[in-house]
Scaffold this active site. Structure first.
Site, PDB file in Angstrom:
ATOM      1  N   ASP A  65      42.725  23.220 151.740  1.00 56.76           N
ATOM      2  CA  ASP A  65      43.785  22.887 151.077  1.00 56.76           C
ATOM      3  C   ASP A  65      43.589  21.277 151.633  1.00 56.76           C
ATOM      4  OD1 ASP A  65      44.711  25.327 150.371  1.00 56.76           O
ATOM      5  OD2 ASP A  65      46.009  25.607 152.232  1.00 56.76           O
ATOM      6  N   ARG A  66      44.165  20.566 150.349  1.00 61.13           N
ATOM      7  CA  ARG A  66      44.461  19.154 150.608  1.00 61.13           C
ATOM      8  C   ARG A  66      44.664  18.612 152.078  1.00 61.13           C
ATOM      9  NH1 ARG A  66      47.315  15.035 146.654  1.00 61.13           N
ATOM     10  NH2 ARG A  66      47.139  12.946 147.755  1.00 61.13           N
TER      11      ARG A  66
END
Length: 268
Positions: A65-66
């Site tokens: 995830d970012r």
């Protein structure tokens, strides 16, 4: 990091391992792996940056995830990407994470709690939303604790735990959602976390990121079958860990993962 603020990369990506078949990097928190129409303002991405940095085309085989930092592996050919993908389907990779969570987690355990697929309103607008929850299993063990003399909510002090995690499945936001289910949400999680504690870390420590690190990844080399182990750094969180009196030595975390998640201990 505010998702509306474009990510700025101030140094080359840290390469943990590279040969003619694969490359592993330490992904910074806040950096998208690839282009997404959901973040049209972004101009910096791991795939393009790494491709330019090593002058090789790279093939994604998994994702982070970012807001999550840590070990991210790419194949350097489509065939190797296929082999690595097959390993993941057979659940042969061993992944270990670190998270800072709200509260004193008293003991470890294994959470087998199915998760309904999280759909994005835009990206998944044509996807079915009536799918049954999917099996999701996470092993967790508390490592360290800290109590800060800072009032938060109705409490006179703020308590946090450093937790080691081993996901046995790979559902979207699995670790965030599982820890929130246990009532020990990860600090900095804007979707499943506690806003008061997120604000405390911003105000007192200027810490605006999700406190989740993909710390270590073990896999078999897709060509040579050699066992490989990659370890990401604490990076910008190292001063915070030091301030809390938590270990920053890499060897400590390697030993903890090896001992706490030894398969024999989890056989029922």
């Amino acid at each position: 990091m505010n998702s509306a603020e474009p990510f700025v990369l101030n140094a080359p990506l840290r390469i943990l391992y590279q040969d003619e078949h694969i490359v592993a990097i330490d992904k910074p928190s806040g950096m998208l792996v690839h282009r997404s129409f959901l973040d049209k303002h972004e101009t910096v991405f791991v795939m393009q940056t790494l491709r330019d940095q090593i002058d090789r085309h790279v093939f994604p085989v998994h994702r982070l995830d970012r807001p999550t930092s840590g070990v991210l592996v790419f194949a350097l050919s489509s065939e190797v990407a296929r082999l690595l993908g097959a390993q993941q389907e057979k659940q042969l990779w061993r992944k270990y994470y670190l998270a800072v969570v709200r509260g004193f987690l008293p003991q470890g355990g294994e959470l087998d709690y199915p998760l309904k697929e999280e759909l994005d309103k835009i990206a998944d607008k044509f996807s079915r939303d009536d799918k049954a929850p999917q099996q999701a299993i996470t092993r967790y063990q508390p490592l360290q604790q800290v109590e800060l003399p800072i009032p938060v909510s109705k409490y006179p002090a703020a308590r946090y735990s450093l937790v080691a995690l081993q996901p046995l499945t790979g559902r979207k936001h699995q670790l965030r959602r599982h820890l929130a289910h246990l009532r020990y949400p990860i600090v900095g999680d804007t979707s499943h976390g506690d806003g008061k504690h997120n604000a405390l870390f911003k105000q007192h420590f200027n810490c605006r990121r999700l406190l989740l690190i993909a710390k270590q990844l073990q896999l078999s080399h897709p060509v040579t079958a050699e066992t490989l182990q990659f370890s990401a750094g604490l990076n910008e969180l190292e001063p915070l860990f030091s301030q809390f009196g938590w270990p920053v030595d890499e060897v400590y975390y390697q030993q903890q993962f090896a001992e706490l998640f030894m398969e024999e201990k989890w056989q029922k």
